[in-house]
Design an enzyme around this catalytic site. Structure first.
Site, mmCIF file in Angstrom:
data_model
loop_
_atom_site.group_PDB
_atom_site.id
_atom_site.type_symbol
_atom_site.label_atom_id
_atom_site.label_comp_id
_atom_site.label_asym_id
_atom_site.label_seq_id
_atom_site.Cartn_x
_atom_site.Cartn_y
_atom_site.Cartn_z
ATOM 1 N N SER A 94 0.815 -1.206 0.000
ATOM 2 C CA SER A 94 0.000 0.000 0.000
ATOM 3 C C SER A 94 0.852 1.260 0.000
ATOM 4 C CB SER A 94 -0.957 -0.033 1.185
ATOM 5 O OG SER A 94 -1.871 1.020 1.132
ATOM 6 N N ASP A 237 -1.874 6.264 -3.403
ATOM 7 C CA ASP A 237 -0.798 5.503 -2.781
ATOM 8 C C ASP A 237 -0.396 4.368 -3.723
ATOM 9 O OD1 ASP A 237 -3.205 4.174 -2.510
ATOM 10 O OD2 ASP A 237 -2.710 3.300 -0.579
ATOM 11 N N ASP A 239 -1.027 1.119 -4.121
ATOM 12 C CA ASP A 239 -1.997 0.200 -4.744
ATOM 13 C C ASP A 239 -3.277 0.904 -5.136
ATOM 14 O OD1 ASP A 239 -2.859 0.570 -2.120
ATOM 15 O OD2 ASP A 239 -3.671 -1.458 -1.941
ATOM 16 N N ASP A 241 -5.706 2.476 -3.596
ATOM 17 C CA ASP A 241 -6.985 2.337 -2.902
ATOM 18 C C ASP A 241 -7.301 3.593 -2.085
ATOM 19 O OD1 ASP A 241 -5.238 2.037 -0.768
ATOM 20 O OD2 ASP A 241 -6.215 0.234 0.036
#
Length: 454
Positions: A94, A237, A239, A241
């Site tokens: 992440s 960020d 990934d 999400d």
């Protein structure tokens, strides 16, 4: 849980996270899931392919076939799992620095696993109980190259394209060299936006900025907004999400303020929303004004997801939920934090008024966060004991949902250990920056003093 934190398991590669460990996680997940097929995805980190290979080997060894999605945002992987009714393994850390990586586990309903199922998998890992198959029944791997395109089309079908296009918005975008680089730029262009990018080349070294979209990492985006006269800046960020915003003046908008604005637009009387124990007074105020209920959980996506599902079972409507880090859920769309979708929902609001006007009602509070790192378990224990003593002696009743939160009416402070990193975090919020800083530093000093005496 010993292995899984508030959002999967993460660690420094070669130290707390190794291919051998990921292999065991995959073998345990494949054993518990008792399924014939699992999806695997990753973000852009340089170690992602290595861990994908380890996970694929682990799954194949327990007789599970693998759909390898390649580099995709976490919400794209989640959508694939839901659509194909298969569980998934997502290799991502992440927002953590490039030396980190991690594993998220997703159910065949397209939702990150609840604590109970993670504990079942953890038990198999610790006991090394795996249903290893015979040589002639091992699983196979196939590449799936359509996950990003399918996710892209799904996004377009679920936002107000006409409203955004009619506003003729110029958007500055910083995907932070992460998986969002492969989807969000084209998605925003198809919404009718003029898109200018920085740090938009997929690169797991994160050469342009660190992955976490916090103000100190978004100076390039702020400059790009000003240089291009953009209506808004958007950052992801690693990934993708999460989505964090910069207003038309090139000033970073706090995640707490953008969450409040998004919630105010989505909530109606009688609705419920869910946030974590570090919730800002901004969201509390929105819920009181609208007549919606606010439910608090321990920090972390897994905990919010669990509570949202509980509310669903009670027949409650939860149109929006999230934390003040840019991670917002729209559960009626999909129960995942989705950076591109969050960005589009914010653009729907910016189509009506400027970003600065949109969040102006939610900028009366100031937030401070201090991270205290530790190297040994004894240091963590000392800091947590000091936090307990600090809370006990404070002139406020502690909320111990997750750590120690002290509310003073005009301000609050929270001390809790991170669920993903070797840090104890101190959060504070006040009506003035001085008040928030005073509370945060006072609590942090108590913890620092405890470590200094070891």
């Amino acid at each position: 849980m010993k292995l899984f934190g508030s959002s999967g398991t993460r660690g420094v590669v070669g130290e707390s996270l190794t291919p051998e460990f990921v292999l065991r996680v995959a073998k345990a997940a494949g054993t518990v899931w008792n399924t014939g097929r699992v999806a695997i995805a990753r973000d852009t980190r340089t170690t992602g392919e290595m861990f994908v290979n380890a996970a694929e080997s682990g799954l194949a060894s327990v007789g599970v076939d693998v759909d390898d999605l390649g580099v995709v945002p976490t919400p794209a992987a989640v959508r694939y799992c839901e659509n194909q009714a298969v569980p998934g393994v997502v290799i991502t850390a992440s927002h953590n620095p490039p030396e980190f990586n991690g594993v998220k586990l997703v159910g065949d309903d397209g939702v990150e696993l609840a604590v109970e199922e993670l504990e079942r998998i953890e038990d198999h890992i610790l006991a090394e109980e795996f249903d290893v198959t015979e040589w002639d029944a091992v699983g196979s791997v196939r590449s799936v190259e359509t996950a990003n395109d399918d996710y892209h089309e799904d996004l377009l079908a679920n936002v107000d394209r006409e409203k955004i296009a009619a506003a003729n918005l110029t958007v500055a975008l910083d995907p932070g060299h992460g998986a969002g680089s492969l989807v969000t730029p084209d998605f925003l262009r198809e919404l009718g936006c003029e898109v200018r990018t920085v740090n938009a080349q997929p690169d797991g070294h994160f050469p342009g900025r660190q992955s976490e979209p916090v103000p100190e990492n978004l100076r390039d985006l702020e400059r790009l907004v000003r240089a291009t006269d953009a209506d808004v800046g958007i950052a992801h960020d690693g990934d993708a999400d999460r989505a964090v915003f910069v207003n038309e003046r090139g000033e970073c908008i706090s995640g707490e303020a953008s969450l409040a604005a998004l919630a105010a637009a989505a909530l109606e009387p009688g609705d419920a929303t869910v946030s974590a124990v570090n919730v800002s007074q901004r969201l509390v105020d929105v819920c009181e004004e609208v007549g919606a209920d606010l439910e608090l959980t321990p920090i972390g996506a897994t905990n919010l997801i669990t509570r949202i599902r509980e509310l669903w079972r009670e027949g409650r409507n939860v149109p929006v939920a999230g934390e003040g880090n840019g991670g917002v859920f729209y559960p009626n769309y999909r129960l995942v934090r989705d950076g591109a979708y969050i960005a589009a929902k914010f653009l729907e609001l910016v189509a009506e008024r400027s970003a600065s006007e949109l969040v102006a009602p939610y900028e009366d509070y100031y937030n401070v966060r201090i991270n205290l790192e530790y190297d040994e378990e004894a240091e963590l224990t000392a800091m947590l004991n000091a936090a307990a003593d600090y809370a006990e002696s404070a002139d406020a009743t502690p909320n111990t949902t997750d750590g120690y939160r002290l509310d003073y009416g005009d301000a609050w402070v929270l001390v809790r250990p991170s669920g993903t990193e070797p840090k104890v975090r101190v959060y504070a919020e006040g009506r003035s920056e001085e008040r928030a800083t005073e509370l945060a530093e006072d609590a942090a000093d108590a913890l620092r003093s405890a470590v200094a005496t070891l």
